[in-house]
Design a protein around this motif. Structure first.
Motif, short mmCIF file in Angstrom:
data_model
loop_
_atom_site.label_atom_id
_atom_site.label_comp_id
_atom_site.label_asym_id
_atom_site.label_seq_id
_atom_site.Cartn_x
_atom_site.Cartn_y
_atom_site.Cartn_z
N UNK A 187 1.34 -1.31 0.12
CA UNK A 187 -0.07 -0.21 0.00
C UNK A 187 0.69 1.25 0.13
N UNK A 188 1.93 1.09 1.15
CA UNK A 188 2.55 2.48 1.50
C UNK A 188 3.54 2.83 0.11
N UNK A 189 4.78 1.47 -0.69
CA UNK A 189 4.78 2.50 -2.07
C UNK A 189 4.36 2.23 -2.92
N UNK A 190 2.70 2.33 -2.89
CA UNK A 190 2.01 2.66 -4.22
C UNK A 190 2.31 4.28 -4.82
N UNK A 191 2.12 4.34 -5.66
CA UNK A 191 1.58 5.60 -5.62
C UNK A 191 0.60 6.65 -5.48
N UNK A 192 -0.66 5.66 -6.30
CA UNK A 192 -2.13 5.89 -5.67
C UNK A 192 -2.00 5.20 -4.03
N UNK A 193 -2.16 4.65 -3.53
CA UNK A 193 -2.55 4.36 -2.24
C UNK A 193 -3.44 2.74 -2.97
N UNK A 194 -3.34 2.12 -4.08
CA UNK A 194 -3.61 0.68 -4.75
C UNK A 194 -2.88 0.24 -4.47
N UNK A 195 -2.84 -0.78 -3.87
CA UNK A 195 -2.41 -2.11 -3.41
C UNK A 195 -1.30 -2.87 -4.73
N UNK A 196 -0.47 -2.93 -4.65
CA UNK A 196 0.68 -3.84 -5.59
C UNK A 196 -0.02 -5.07 -5.15
N UNK A 197 -0.47 -6.39 -6.02
CA UNK A 197 -1.29 -7.45 -5.85
C UNK A 197 0.07 -8.73 -5.10
N UNK A 198 1.51 -7.78 -5.42
CA UNK A 198 2.35 -9.01 -4.11
C UNK A 198 3.78 -8.10 -3.47
N UNK A 199 3.78 -8.33 -2.45
CA UNK A 199 5.34 -8.21 -1.87
C UNK A 199 5.86 -8.99 -0.91
N UNK A 200 6.88 -9.00 -1.20
CA UNK A 200 7.68 -9.71 -0.14
C UNK A 200 8.49 -9.74 0.87
N UNK A 201 7.99 -10.34 1.74
CA UNK A 201 8.51 -10.36 3.35
C UNK A 201 8.68 -10.16 4.11
N UNK A 202 10.09 -10.41 2.93
CA UNK A 202 11.66 -10.88 3.93
C UNK A 202 12.17 -9.13 2.84
#
Ligand code: DMJ
Length: 494
Positions: A187-202
């Motif tokens: 959410x926070x790395x998205x320029x729009x606030x729309x969440x990216x589909x994947x995140x690496x937990x590590x």
């Protein structure tokens, strides 16, 4: 095979029809109980010859007897998992093997996480303690793995929250918080606030910018509750920002598209396919978020979008209620596909106060269940022809039975819930538990080899609660997530 909810490529018609991937659904509470209170060639609709025991006019067994049957079948599935797949994500009950849900070689003990509050309401306290012990010792939210954010939220954040509410074990909440902190970059790395589909937990690296609508919005219940429990508003705020941005993209007819670009905020697929996947639970969480948190913005958005869906997408031309796909700016019909995953919408309409339409949509799906012992993944509603013959052990129909029974008290929902249960038991039960089907139109049914983790969270919980009169669940105020997690209304000490 990984029957995910919305994972995979951006939604195509194939996804809409709920092929091996797509999914939906959820729960909350009726208007009277508010807080303030795709396309393979169609196969003929073959009638399977194994009738469900409840299709006849015979009286149902007593509520207590049905509740016992349902709990016994849940435990049959659970012991299939514990015997062959304990500590892994999912059991393959025919081969006696197991698989990982998010990425090969990475386990979160997903079926355990998903089962916690079901074990609680069924009174299986020793199994619940065993599951919590495993999670406290082995659940690792720091793994170097790309996870599907939507799936991680509804399955693991929700599962840990419900497990915490059921047991009070603080480690479940701290693991939940650590996991969510590691999901937040989506959410926070998205320029729009729309969440990216994947995140690496590590590493926190994000990917996947073409985002199905359900993945944008299906988080306010889990994130809102986590903010309340921790006093940290970041989760709630990230969720509301995404909802707000998405709502600003609605068409002049107040219809929503299918996929948004997280980086530009533009529709990458503007077609309106509600209530099918992959948009389904976006609507569900407007209602559920309001019911859980009392935020009137969510209710206003729910009402606005629901009115538009009922005005432009409802199709009553067959004498029953279905929802067509339309162009979002003209309202022109573009398709008549219906995914089984959309069956949750009957209950949602009821919860939102459109009870007659909810009941009508439920009757539409009941007519399909009268043709097949278990529901096929996809149909063309104009003919009820099967367009996807599989069955991924889906819970959506039982979800709506439960919702509509709670709202109306109408005993006919118990009969159809029992029909759903016996159809599943009589066709999808194997020695090692319960399995998906590859073709529901054959007799005997052609089976697959998987118990999806959501089966432990949803299917039998809905049916059990419908019959059990459980003292551990507040039938009036209880609220369930899209993954069947009880996020309000677990009663402790009984
Ligand atoms: C579950 O993961 C949830 O119900 C989700 O919302 C969509 N549907 C699948 C099961 O079919």
């Amino acid at each position: 095979m990984r029957p995910l909810t919305h994972t995979g490529p951006a939604p195509t018609r194939r996804t809409l029809l709920g092929a091996a991937g797509a999914a939906v659904a959820g729960t909350a509470i009726g208007a009277a109980l508010t807080p303030a209170t795709a396309f393979a060639a169609p196969a003929p609709a073959v009638r399977n010859t194994r009738p469900s025991t409840s299709r006849t006019a015979e009286p149902l067994p007593s509520d207590a007897a049905v509740a016992r049957q349902v709990r016994d079948e849940f435990l049959h599935g659970w012991h299939g998992y514990t015997a062959k797949a304990w500590g892994y994500d999912q059991v393959c009950p025919v081969s006696g093997t197991h698989n990982d849900f998010f990425a090969p070689g990475t386990t979160f003990g997903l079926s355990i996480v998903e089962a916690l509050d079901t074990l609680y309401v069924m009174g299986e306290d020793a199994e619940l303690a065993r599951g919590c012990d495993w999670i406290e010792a082995h659940f690792d939210p720091t793994q170097d793995v790309d996870v599907h954010v939507f799936e991680a939220i509804i399955r693991m954040v929700g599962g840990l929250l419900a497990g915490y509410l059921a047991t009070g074990r603080p480690k479940l909440l701290s693991l939940c918080r650590e996991l969510t902190d590691r999901l937040l970059p989506a959410f926070t790395a998205s320029p729009t606030g729309i969440p990216y589909t994947y995140v690496n937990l590590g590493t926190g690296a994000v990917s996947g910018s073409s985002v199905p609508l359900a993945e944008v919005g299906t988080n306010i219940m889990e994130f809102g509750l986590l903010s309340k429990l921790t006093g940290d508003s970041r989760y709630h705020d990230a969720s509301m920002r995404a909802y707000q941005v998405a709502m600003g993209k609605r068409s002049s007819l107040d219809l929503m598209g299918t996929t948004l670009d997280a980086e530009t905020g533009r529709w990458t697929d503007p077609s309106s396919v509600a209530p099918n996947p992959p948009v389904d639970s976006f609507y569900e969480y407007l209602w559920g978020g309001y019911a859980l948190l009392g935020d009137r913005r969510l209710l206003d958005w729910y009402r606005l979008l629901t009115a538009a869906i009922l005005r432009h997408q409802a199709d009553r031309s067959t004498g029953t209620l279905w929802f067509r796909q339309v162009d979002p700016t003209t309202g022109e019909a573009t398709g008549t596909a219906q995914s089984e995953l959309a069956a949750f919408y009957a209950g949602l309409l009821g919860k939102g106060g459109d009870t007659a339409d909810g009941a009508a949509y439920y009757r539409s799906w009941s007519a399909v269940l009268d043709q097949h012992p278990v529901l096929p993944e996809g149909i063309d509603y104009t003919t009820l022809a099967v367009t996807d013959k599989g069955n991924q052990l889906r819970p959506e129909y039982a979800n709506s039975s439960f919702d509509l029974w709670r709202i109306t008290g109408d005993a006919s929902y118990k009969r159809t819930a029992y029909q759903y249960f016996t159809g599943m038991r009589d066709n999808l039960r194997v020695a090692g538990g319960y399995t998906i089907a590859n073709d529901v139109t054959t007799a005997p049914m052609a089976l697959g080899d998987l118990t999806p983790a959501y089966w432990f969270a949803e299917n039998l919980k809905y049916v059990y609660l419908t019959f059990a009169h459980s003292p551990r669940f507040d039938y009036r105020g209880g609220l369930l997530s899209t993954e069947g997690k009880i996020l309000r209304g677990l009663v402790r000490g009984r």
